[in-house]
Design a protein around this motif. Structure first.
Motif, PDB file in Angstrom:
ATOM      1  N   ALA A   1       0.678  -1.321   0.052  1.00  0.00           N
ATOM      2  CA  ALA A   1      -0.198   0.259  -0.548  1.00  0.00           C
ATOM      3  C   ALA A   1       0.799   1.424   0.004  1.00  0.00           C
ATOM      4  O   ALA A   1       1.611   1.139   0.210  1.00  0.00           O
ATOM      5  CB  ALA A   1      -0.961  -0.157   1.727  1.00  0.00           C
ATOM      6  N   GLN A   2       0.060   2.533  -0.612  1.00  0.00           N
ATOM      7  CA  GLN A   2       1.049   3.656  -0.426  1.00  0.00           C
ATOM      8  C   GLN A   2       0.264   4.840   0.110  1.00  0.00           C
ATOM      9  O   GLN A   2       0.916   5.385   0.976  1.00  0.00           O
ATOM     10  CB  GLN A   2       0.953   4.150  -1.918  1.00  0.00           C
ATOM     11  N   ARG A   3      -1.342   4.546   0.280  1.00  0.00           N
ATOM     12  CA  ARG A   3      -1.709   5.804   0.854  1.00  0.00           C
ATOM     13  C   ARG A   3      -3.092   5.107   2.053  1.00  0.00           C
ATOM     14  O   ARG A   3      -2.406   5.330   3.274  1.00  0.00           O
ATOM     15  CB  ARG A   3      -2.254   6.381  -0.065  1.00  0.00           C
ATOM     16  N   GLU A   4      -3.096   4.251   1.522  1.00  0.00           N
ATOM     17  CA  GLU A   4      -4.513   4.336   2.373  1.00  0.00           C
ATOM     18  C   GLU A   4      -4.785   2.465   2.123  1.00  0.00           C
ATOM     19  O   GLU A   4      -4.994   1.713   1.664  1.00  0.00           O
ATOM     20  CB  GLU A   4      -5.538   4.640   2.222  1.00  0.00           C
TER      21      GLU A   4
ATOM     22  N   VAL B   1       1.321   5.003   6.364  1.00  0.00           N
ATOM     23  CA  VAL B   1       0.267   4.835   5.439  1.00  0.00           C
ATOM     24  C   VAL B   1      -1.190   5.216   6.636  1.00  0.00           C
ATOM     25  O   VAL B   1      -1.029   4.575   7.776  1.00  0.00           O
ATOM     26  CB  VAL B   1       0.450   3.296   4.456  1.00  0.00           C
TER      27      VAL B   1
ATOM     28  N   VAL C   1      -7.457  -1.075  -0.925  1.00  0.00           N
ATOM     29  CA  VAL C   1      -5.186  -0.838  -0.752  1.00  0.00           C
ATOM     30  C   VAL C   1      -5.524   0.400  -1.794  1.00  0.00           C
ATOM     31  O   VAL C   1      -5.682   0.216  -2.927  1.00  0.00           O
ATOM     32  CB  VAL C   1      -4.719  -2.332  -1.303  1.00  0.00           C
ATOM     33  N   ASP C   2      -5.334   1.199  -1.699  1.00  0.00           N
ATOM     34  CA  ASP C   2      -5.428   2.959  -2.546  1.00  0.00           C
ATOM     35  C   ASP C   2      -6.124   2.423  -3.175  1.00  0.00           C
ATOM     36  O   ASP C   2      -7.659   3.299  -2.965  1.00  0.00           O
ATOM     37  CB  ASP C   2      -3.992   2.747  -2.614  1.00  0.00           C
ATOM     38  N   GLU C   3      -6.149   2.835  -4.162  1.00  0.00           N
ATOM     39  CA  GLU C   3      -7.303   2.601  -5.026  1.00  0.00           C
ATOM     40  C   GLU C   3      -8.297   1.205  -5.817  1.00  0.00           C
ATOM     41  O   GLU C   3      -9.768   0.766  -6.583  1.00  0.00           O
ATOM     42  CB  GLU C   3      -7.363   3.306  -6.815  1.00  0.00           C
ATOM     43  N   ARG C   4      -7.562   0.607  -5.302  1.00  0.00           N
ATOM     44  CA  ARG C   4      -7.877  -0.994  -5.643  1.00  0.00           C
ATOM     45  C   ARG C   4      -9.148  -1.487  -4.402  1.00  0.00           C
ATOM     46  O   ARG C   4      -8.417  -0.570  -3.003  1.00  0.00           O
ATOM     47  CB  ARG C   4      -6.877  -1.713  -5.960  1.00  0.00           C
TER      48      ARG C   4
END
Length: 199
Positions: free
Chosen positions: A54-57, A80, A138-141
């Motif tokens: 994960a990069q962000r959220e 994160v 996970v991020d946009e996924r």
């Protein structure tokens, strides 16, 4: 079915650039399938791989987050932001066990986390289940997860993680998560940010 392929247990299909059996599961486009009979000793690794990249959220929507699952969060990258949403009754012993174990584990955390629980003792009694399906953002996924977290760091049962590709479907699941997260029956369990643990 046009354009589809049947993958039987034992057939490993790696994605581009990934070594065979990296996730200890059967891979096909959009699905990670862990076969308990194929892997006689090793636990699955796809869930750990997803959260560790994960990069962000990260959002974890799982009705069964247990105290022993907290140790699994060590795989979450630094800085994160994590939200976890689970459910149990207000008098559940698991509530205090989760807080105690998380307080200890937080000494090694470098990320921000807020865990809430939907108090099902208010909504129909402790035997009611306000939500059942497990999701991982996970991020946009967005992924639909076949079993709770405990099945992803131990060899317990066959299960799968399926990626939701359609943007409208992803938006629908996120909307339902946010609605439950902000519901009047949903209560804070604990948060950890800036080195401060708040039960």
């Amino acid at each position: 079915m046009s354009g589809s392929t049947v993958f039987t247990p034992g057939v490993i299909t790696p994605q581009a650039g990934q070594p065979l059996r990296q996730f200890r599961c059967i891979l096909a486009p959009g699905i990670w399938y862990y076969d308990r009979w194929e892997e006689t000793t090793n636990p699955p690794e796809a869930y750990k791989f997803l959260i560790s990249n994960a990069q962000r959220e990260i959002l974890i929507w799982d009705p069964y987050i247990n105290p022993q699952d907290i140790d699994f969060f060590i795989n979450i990258p630094q800085d994160v932001s994590v939200k976890g949403l689970t459910c149990f009754g207000s008098r559940s012993r698991k509530e205090q066990e989760l807080i105690s174990r998380s307080r200890i584990a937080s000494r090694d955390w470098n990320f921000h986390i807020n865990v809430k629980y939907y108090d099902k003792s208010i909504d129909g009694g402790d035997n009611s289940d306000p939500f059942h399906d497990r999701y991982l953002f996970v991020d946009e996924r967005v992924f639909m997860v076949g079993a709770s977290i405990g099945h992803h760091h131990q060899r317990l049962s066959t299960n799968a993680i399926v990626e939701i590709i359609d943007s409208n479907a992803r938006a629908l699941v996120r909307h339902r998560f946010d609605k439950c997260w902000n519901h009047s029956y949903t209560k804070n369990l604990f948060s950890f940010e800036g080195g401060v643990f708040i039960p």
